[in-house]
Write a protein that holds these residues in place. Structure first.
Motif, PDB file in Angstrom:
ATOM      1  N   ASN F 179       0.782  -1.234   0.000  1.00  0.00           N
ATOM      2  CA  ASN F 179       0.000   0.000   0.000  1.00  0.00           C
ATOM      3  C   ASN F 179       0.815   1.286   0.000  1.00  0.00           C
ATOM      4  OD1 ASN F 179       0.886  -0.446   2.624  1.00  0.00           O
ATOM      5  ND2 ASN F 179      -0.809   0.760   3.469  1.00  0.00           N
ATOM      6  N   THR F 212      -5.144  -4.727  -1.731  1.00  0.00           N
ATOM      7  CA  THR F 212      -6.434  -4.027  -1.678  1.00  0.00           C
ATOM      8  C   THR F 212      -7.454  -4.650  -2.623  1.00  0.00           C
ATOM      9  OG1 THR F 212      -5.892  -2.527  -3.489  1.00  0.00           O
ATOM     10  CG2 THR F 212      -5.260  -1.836  -1.265  1.00  0.00           C
ATOM     11  N   PRO F 214     -10.317  -2.448  -3.935  1.00  0.00           N
ATOM     12  CA  PRO F 214     -11.177  -1.257  -3.906  1.00  0.00           C
ATOM     13  C   PRO F 214     -12.605  -1.566  -4.323  1.00  0.00           C
ATOM     14  CG  PRO F 214      -9.305  -0.997  -5.461  1.00  0.00           C
ATOM     15  CD  PRO F 214      -9.085  -2.256  -4.690  1.00  0.00           C
ATOM     16  N   MET F 219     -14.449   1.317  -2.082  1.00  0.00           N
ATOM     17  CA  MET F 219     -13.627   2.508  -1.866  1.00  0.00           C
ATOM     18  C   MET F 219     -12.942   2.895  -3.166  1.00  0.00           C
ATOM     19  SD  MET F 219     -11.587   1.374   1.529  1.00  0.00           S
ATOM     20  CE  MET F 219     -12.500   0.580   2.843  1.00  0.00           C
ATOM     21  N   THR F 220     -12.412   4.087  -3.180  1.00  0.00           N
ATOM     22  CA  THR F 220     -11.530   4.427  -4.281  1.00  0.00           C
ATOM     23  C   THR F 220     -10.205   3.715  -4.034  1.00  0.00           C
ATOM     24  OG1 THR F 220     -10.496   6.292  -3.178  1.00  0.00           O
ATOM     25  CG2 THR F 220     -12.544   6.744  -4.364  1.00  0.00           C
ATOM     26  N   ILE F 222      -7.383   4.906  -3.825  1.00  0.00           N
ATOM     27  CA  ILE F 222      -6.540   5.660  -2.886  1.00  0.00           C
ATOM     28  C   ILE F 222      -7.014   5.440  -1.450  1.00  0.00           C
ATOM     29  CG2 ILE F 222      -5.805   7.989  -2.213  1.00  0.00           C
ATOM     30  CD1 ILE F 222      -6.031   8.663  -5.293  1.00  0.00           C
ATOM     31  N   GLU F 223      -8.313   5.476  -1.256  1.00  0.00           N
ATOM     32  CA  GLU F 223      -8.854   5.163   0.077  1.00  0.00           C
ATOM     33  C   GLU F 223      -8.441   3.746   0.514  1.00  0.00           C
ATOM     34  OE1 GLU F 223     -13.018   7.718  -0.497  1.00  0.00           O
ATOM     35  OE2 GLU F 223     -13.006   5.529  -0.677  1.00  0.00           O
ATOM     36  N   ALA F 224      -8.433   2.868  -0.449  1.00  0.00           N
ATOM     37  CA  ALA F 224      -8.124   1.467  -0.126  1.00  0.00           C
ATOM     38  C   ALA F 224      -6.709   1.331   0.433  1.00  0.00           C
ATOM     39  CB  ALA F 224      -8.312   0.593  -1.358  1.00  0.00           C
ATOM     40  N   LYS F 226      -5.107   3.433   2.115  1.00  0.00           N
ATOM     41  CA  LYS F 226      -5.118   3.946   3.479  1.00  0.00           C
ATOM     42  C   LYS F 226      -5.782   2.939   4.427  1.00  0.00           C
ATOM     43  CE  LYS F 226      -5.798   8.159   6.088  1.00  0.00           C
ATOM     44  NZ  LYS F 226      -6.379   7.433   7.215  1.00  0.00           N
ATOM     45  N   TRP F 227      -6.799   2.287   3.914  1.00  0.00           N
ATOM     46  CA  TRP F 227      -7.520   1.299   4.738  1.00  0.00           C
ATOM     47  C   TRP F 227      -6.574   0.179   5.178  1.00  0.00           C
ATOM     48  CZ3 TRP F 227      -9.624  -3.713   5.065  1.00  0.00           C
ATOM     49  CH2 TRP F 227     -10.752  -3.838   5.902  1.00  0.00           C
ATOM     50  N   ASP F 230      -4.692   1.615   8.078  1.00  0.00           N
ATOM     51  CA  ASP F 230      -5.500   1.885   9.265  1.00  0.00           C
ATOM     52  C   ASP F 230      -6.110   0.631   9.874  1.00  0.00           C
ATOM     53  OD1 ASP F 230      -4.922   4.469   8.729  1.00  0.00           O
ATOM     54  OD2 ASP F 230      -6.903   4.995   7.926  1.00  0.00           O
TER      55      ASP F 230
ATOM     56  N   THR G  19      -0.608   9.948  -5.892  1.00  0.00           N
ATOM     57  CA  THR G  19      -0.517  10.173  -4.440  1.00  0.00           C
ATOM     58  C   THR G  19       0.900   9.999  -3.920  1.00  0.00           C
ATOM     59  OG1 THR G  19      -0.913   7.863  -3.854  1.00  0.00           O
ATOM     60  CG2 THR G  19      -2.846   9.273  -4.132  1.00  0.00           C
TER      61      THR G  19
END
Ligand code: TPP
Ligand code: TPP
Ligand code: SF4
Ligand code: SF4
Ligand code: SF4
Ligand code: SF4
Ligand code: SF4
Ligand code: SF4
Ligand code: MG
Ligand code: MG
Lengths: 68, 250, 177, 355, 355, 250, 68, 177
Positions: F179, F212, F214, F219-220, F222-224, F226-227, F230, G19
């Motif tokens: 990630n 990931t 997604p 999720m997008t 990019i969110e993935a 981060k998931w 986290d 990103t």
């Protein structure tokens, strides 16, 4: 005073009980053959039995009853 | 005179088919006594494996299922999900549980199924005539490791208790042995605890019992007991591997 | 010539190898042979048996409905297989372990003190060979020499010293019929 | 080579080794244990690999891998274990891999029993797995034949890129009979250019696969398989015919049962009833034409399928006979092996007493 | 109840719940995922249990346990997953347990594809597992029928203590049609006195088992099963007959294919060819007598089996027709679904153009 | 100008079918690069799973097998036993390896099969549309845990690296993530090492890659990523779990 | 001086590369649609590129080549 | 009356729910209906489509060989399904995304600026409803009101505020034919 009762026709003559008796009073009776064809285990000197149930604990065929 | 020891009524009063001196019989007794002492026999449902204990359904005085080889934990799961208030247990050999049934035991453990598993490790496939089990010791001769188990060819034996203890789901795991009076007494405590846990809805409890197979080890029953001491216990140390009631151990 | 034999007894009495020796001997003597064992976990408690056929013709099926010969090494085997002897056939009874007599009178019954004889010879394991002696003497299905040759194969190099006592057992057995 | 007295199971194992099989993956189950046991002794002697898998499923998938890597490979089991292999066999068929699978059948269903049975006929001949595929099924009736068919099984597998099942039962597996090795003449087999042995950078990757997500592609694959099956049916259908010329009653039986029926023929002779036997050696492809031919003889009043089952092959017999004669069935199950007399009586009873 | 527009898969799941099924054990596989997904939403609402098993094998063995404990229980999967369940199904049959198994068939063999197919016919109707057993096989042709047959499947399973397979395909599972619940009338089912619910010290232990080590015992069990199967064949064989009276061409087709054949009938009408359809609703027991009866009409010149396979049900059609008329086959595979026009043309071609 | 980064030739030059931002693609690259860098591509045989990576056989530029769901380790065993000098690897998802294929991975590990296993843990069944995996996190919503994974109903997630590390047979086990650039670089090292071990005949090596999905996480891409940071890494800590070359760790 | 080359028709517009670029010079071009129907990623200021290859490292579709 | 419709497009264009709405509306208006989707992982890249039948008679098969109507939301869908429109049938082309014209002249072709209209209305997601408006206006298979009712079911309580814009989309679409 204690007493062991062996269900002789269920005994398979494996001899495990004979190895654990602290009084060495359990023995296979080589002169007898039970209905299954095994030499059954017998207590050869009941007076010495202390009822510890070691013999019963190790008997895989659960053929020993112990009273005290 | 009082009765110090007598056959529990949770064992059906029939002769068992096990070979002379085979400690499967002891394991049966410990299970039956535990059910009896906890007073749960009437609401117990046991699951017999495929293995020498296949006829266990004739020996335990409670409702029983005969499961497909290795699938007892899945069968027990099915039963327990239908009858959450009943006491459900499996009784499985090392071929059954540690080989073909690996996925089923791992996932029953991971799910923390509230069942009790009695795992008979005799380092061999007894029923089928003495083939190598996942738990067969290095260099041990069996009918499918005729030159002795070669770890470089088929790996080291599986330590089930150790492996399952890593799973978050498992509640209680202990390894005991059936080869001496003392070990049997400890084994009894472990078995009873494994059932007690279920009564208390604690979750997945497994007791691994080191057991003998005089027939396929090619020994007398008495030699076999000693072989457990000399060879099995050193590789499979006894003790509590996991007890979420007590925190993790070992 | 077709000889159909059922040999039955306890698991440890060596009935399987007795049958194999007959089959093996038949084969070396140029006959068609088959050997079919009972198998499975029930052998642990009950009786083990094998069915052997030695014939001059190709063998259709290795299973025996009517036996020319039955060898019963223990009581349950006698109970089970006595009815399977064909009229005029042979029934060998190990009278060391079986107390009862045969029920049938339309067959030839031979009582062999197999275990006693073996113990007398000094090795309780040759009881089967005593009966073997009686059997081949009676039926002439294979020669005693061939049986001993086949035994050598079974025992292997290391145990050749057991041959003499087995030979004696066969001899003793042949005397009992 | 001199004759040896051998158990069917061990003879099958030795035959495999003599056919060049150097990889065996198996799992214990009665009554076939002597196969893996023999392999465990012999394979190291011939620098081969015997590996006891963790399950029948693992075993059949090891077979898939080994076959894809170009090896002659075998596995063996008995009924419940073979049931577990069904997905794997379907994959092997779908990926067009050669492999030999031995099933020493026992009584079912479920855990059933361990005595001889022929109740896996449907499973073997119609693909117990999913999808349209067939396995070539060879049914030996003697230990000698088991040896030769096992040897040939490897060649057939390689020639047609198909899983081949050697279908025995407890009787075939456990009995000893004299056997002679070296009688089988190896057939010519093609090179395995498709095998995944590493590209060495010299060719495009070889892919062992049964996935065709586009229905048109998958249909093409299915048609390829069908064509192979038709070719096999044309070239490899085999049966043994005994006494069938002008017989009154035609019995169809395979393996163990066929041996018993040979005694039934003799009983018939004694009683003046001419009984013929067609013994399918290949259960798939099934010798329908042979059966049709003999069944349509005017002498024949009825056709019997005799099996150790509640009636499975009888379906194929009916399809073959196609209504020209009545088709009956007699069978025993659960490991009970019928006696010749019993079969004879039942056959006579059903056909109304023949003479 | 009002009509709802529902996907076949979801309708089957809801039907199960309405039939009192409170235990479902499954494992994901396309194209049946909506069944477990629906169950995972609905079961908690009705205090039932949805559990995703670790595999299809675990799922079917959970079903075994739950069924033995007396529950109404279901599992569902698609072809490769069903292949894996074969041993388990054989055990369920052998132990005489009621259970419902849904197979939303996809193309095979191997990983194959995910589009509709009927290539698991053999596996379903002949016991893809080992041993002599049968499963009752219900083949719905619409979502409404899928609902009713699923509901009935539970009753049939309980009445006969047998595993019942609901055999659909991707089309039945994925399509939406209006459905009305509450149309099915529950049948009377016996109490489950044999279930393992704990003896409460009041009776002898109930044992759920398929092992009978003595061949005579096992044979007795097999005969019990056979008797049950005969009873089922007598009472439960079902087919839908369309336009078959005095037809020229008789088509046998089930499920999805039967729907398409209804359009073939219309094309026939336009062209002046009378085509009849027999749609087996129970694939096992197979409606042989019905087929035999209609096939033997003098108007019929040939019988066709139309399937999404390379030809499986055609075996049963042949057995039923027993030579009184020629039997032909037309099929597509791999997930290709034939168009009515295509079927019509092929039927006409094979029969020599009818009119 | 020198090329700092370019597509390895061990990846077939075709577009891959993965969803936008799915890190399966990164894992593919790491494997392909490792084969390339070790110069073993020509003697490699890979095993694709059933899962989103099912078409991996079209992407790796070496011989490939498509295995039945969960059975890749058994297939790889078959291949490796035939071709001991070839490099054999499996590439498996968490449904494939940790659920249906549990027995196969445990026993391949226990045998110390000299193969390399790339284990893609994305906490979900991607291919089939987002059902719960054994590695799905507590309370995570999937299509078969619509109210969130309920640990009391179906247990806590399986930690494969931890579990397999207890087996004597395993040689090397590491968990990495896909990630972040840094994690990917570590992942690359781990993957390469897992192959290097095989080249050196060290035995069973497995790299778990947190990945990931997604699409099914909803999720997008990019969110993935981060998931993963986290939610996944806290439950599935990164690092080397076993390295018999270095003694055991963690 | 460094250079990134994006295989635009292979790009799936996932945005991951955008990103991680330390120079924030990778961006999805919302004005373009590639043959797959995605907005491809582009380097908007090549001069700033330091050739760190972070973008290429995270690109799941391996559509970025970096030169330095 | 039997109306057979194929609706095809990218995965995200909502073609599945368009089809469901037609089927649902047909059902509430008392017709027989069926809806059959394409499915599987290939949907990820390629086209998704569904086949809907609305009829006064029982529906034999839910698959459509010749369609009364095809709605093509993107180019691959047009390529694939244009040949399936029956003579005299309707072909709706989302001209926002498809540049080419229809090849056939034996059918009625309708070009709908679905995406542009949707964007103009302020929500790109209602592109499908624009085509829907054109479709029901042309064929009268179901009433616009019923479609809106069915949309309410689809959207659920929480998103009822989206109804007005959808109504507008239908209206706008109906104007484009
Ligand atoms: C699917 C399947 N595979 C294999 C068998 C054969 N089988 C019966 S018991 C057994 C192993 C028994 O060994 P274990 O579980 O260790 O039990 P033990 O007899 O040693 O107590 C096997 C492989 C079977 N019945 N079913
Ligand atoms: C025997 C069998 N069961 C189930 C399936 C359906 N199936 C395909 S992929 C898959 C799971 C994929 O999940 P995972 O392994 O986690 O891989 P991912 O797609 O997440 O990468 C399943 C269950 C199958 N093809 N075969
Ligand atoms: S109870 Fe104790 S002392 Fe008495 S016989 Fe048994 S072992 Fe010996
Ligand atoms: S332990 Fe039990 S079975 Fe063994 S000899 Fe003693 S009494 Fe008999
Ligand atoms: S074979 Fe071994 S495990 Fe089985 S009963 Fe005999 S001694 Fe016990
Ligand atoms: S479904 Fe998930 S795992 Fe599969 S390709 Fe898409 S994002 Fe990746
Ligand atoms: S190489 Fe580095 S600086 Fe250049 S575009 Fe890529 S991430 Fe940005
Ligand atoms: S990471 Fe790759 S696929 Fe994603 S936007 Fe950037 S270049 Fe395109
Ligand atoms: Mg064991
Ligand atoms: Mg996954």
């Amino acid at each position: 005073m204690a007493r062991v009762i062996v269900d002789e026709n269920r005994c398979k003559g494996c001899g495990l009980c004979t190895t654990v008796c602290p009084k060495e009073i359990m023995q296979l009776d080589k002169t007898a053959i039970n209905i299954k064809g095994y030499h059954p285990s017998r207590c050869i000197d009941m007076d010495k039995c202390i009822g510890c149930a070691f013999c019963a604990t190790i008997c895989p065929d659960v053929c020993i009853t112990v009273e005290k | 005179m009082a009765t110090v020891f007598k056959r529990t009524e949770m064992l059906v009063d029939v002769p068992q088919h096990y070979c002379p001196g085979c400690t499967h019989g002891i394991a049966h007794r410990l299970v039956a006594e535990s059910l009896d002492e906890l007073g749960v026999g009437g609401r117990s449902v046991g699951v017999a494996p495929v293995g020498c204990a296949v006829f266990a359904y004739n020996y335990f005085n409670c409702d029983m299922h005969e499961a497909a080889h290795g699938r007892a934990p899945a069968v027990a799961t099915g039963i327990k999900r239908v009858l959450p208030d009943n006491i459900v247990f499996t009784y499985q050999g090392d071929g059954d549980l540690a080989s073909i049934g690996t996925a089923e035991i791992v996932h029953a453990a991971a799910r923390n199924e509230n069942i009790t598993v009695i795992f008979i490790n005799n380092a061999i496939y007894g029923m089928t005539g003495g083939q190598m089990a996942p738990t067969t010791l290095p260099n041990q001769v069996t009918t499918t490791s005729p030159y002795g188990r070669d770890a470089s060819h088929c790996g080291m034996p599986l330590k089930i208790s150790e492996m399952l203890s890593t799973l978050d789901g498992t509640y209680y795991i202990e390894r005991a042995a059936l080869n001496t009076v003392k070990n049997i007494k400890n084994a009894k405590k472990a078995v009873k605890k494994a059932f007690q846990n279920q009564v208390e809805n604690k979750g997945f409890s497994l007791v691994e019992l080191l057991s003998t197979c005089p027939t396929n080890w090619g020994m007398t029953p008495i030699e076999a007991l000693k072989w457990v001491d000399d060879n099995m216990i050193p590789y499979y140390p006894l003790g509590v591997y996991k007890d979420r009631g007590e925190g993790e151990l070992k | 010539m077709t000889e159909k034999i059922i040999i039955a007894g306890f698991g440890g009495q060596g009935v399987m190898s007795l049958g194999q020796m007959i089959a093996y001997s038949g084969m070396t003597e140029g006959r068609e042979v088959s050997w079919l064992p009972s198998y499975g976990p029930e052998m642990r408690g009950g009786t083990a048996n094998c069915q052997v056929i030695v014939s001059d013709e190709p063998i259709a099926a290795p299973i025996i409905s009517e036996a020319d010969t039955v060898i019963a090494m223990n009581l349950p085997s006698l109970d089970k297989f006595e009815p399977r002897v064909k009229k005029g056939g042979n029934l060998f009874i190990n009278s060391s372990l079986i107390e009862r007599k045969a029920n049938r009178d339309d067959i030839n019954v031979h009582y062999i003190k197999a275990n006693e004889t073996a113990v007398e010879l000094g090795n309780s394991k040759v009881a089967g060979m005593v009966v073997m002696g009686a059997y081949i003497k009676t039926t002439n299905v294979v020669k005693a020499e061939t049986i001993i040759e086949s035994l050598k194969k079974v025992l292997g190099e290391k145990k050749l010293d057991l041959i003499p006592i087995n030979e004696k057992a066969v001899e003793e057995g042949s005397r009992q019929v | 080579m001199a004759k040896q007295l051998m158990k069917g199971n061990e003879a099958i194992a030795e035959a495999a080794i003599q056919a060049g099989c150097r990889h065996f993956f198996g799992y214990p189950i009665t009554p076939q244990n002597q196969i893996p046991e023999y392999m465990s002794r012999r394979m190291p002697q011939v620098s081969g690999c015997f590996l006891q898998a963790e399950s029948e499923i693992a075993a059949i998938n090891m077979v898939y891998g080994a076959a894809g890597a170009g090896a002659r490979v075998m596995t063996s089991s008995s009924s419940p274990g073979i049931a577990l292999k069904q997905e794997g066999i379907s994959y092997i068929a779908g990926a067009r891999l050669p492999a030999v699978i031995v099933n020493i059948v026992r009584g079912g269903p479920g855990l059933g029993g361990i005595q001889p049975a022929q109740s896996d006929y449907f499973q073997s001949t119609r693909g117990g797995g999913h999808g349209d595929y067939r396995t070539l099924v060879l049914a030996p009736a003697s230990v000698q034949e088991a040896v030769e068919l096992t040897q040939e099984a490897f060649d057939l597998a390689d020639i047609y890129r198909i899983p081949v099942i050697v279908l025995g039962d407890g009787m075939i597996g456990q009995m000893m009979e004299p056997v002679e090795f070296g009688k089988y003449k190896k057939r010519e087999v093609p090179d395995k250019e498709w095998a995944s042995t590493g590209t060495e950078g010299k060719r495009k990757p070889n892919i062992i696969n049964s996935l065709f997500i586009d229905p048109d592609d998958l249909e093409k694959e299915n048609i390829k398989l069908m064509n192979t099956y038709e070719e096999i049916a044309k070239n490899e259908t085999r049966a043994e015919i005994t006494n069938a010329e002008d017989c009154e009653i035609l019995i169809v039986a395979y393996g163990t049962t066929a041996r018993i029926v040979k005694n039934v023929i003799k009983i018939g002779e004694k009683n003046g009833v001419k009984i013929g036997l067609i013994r399918p050696i290949t259960l798939w492809p099934f010798p329908s034409e042979t059966i049709a031919k003999y069944a349509s003889q005017s002498s024949v009043n009825s056709v019997f399928s005799v099996e150790l089952s509640t009636g499975q092959m009888v379906d194929d017999v009916k399809i073959a006979v196609n209504g020209v004669k009545p088709v009956y069935f007699y069978g025993r199950t659960g490991g009970v092996v019928p006696l010749p007399e019993e079969i004879y009586e039942n056959v006579i009873k059903k056909t109304g007493g023949a003479k």
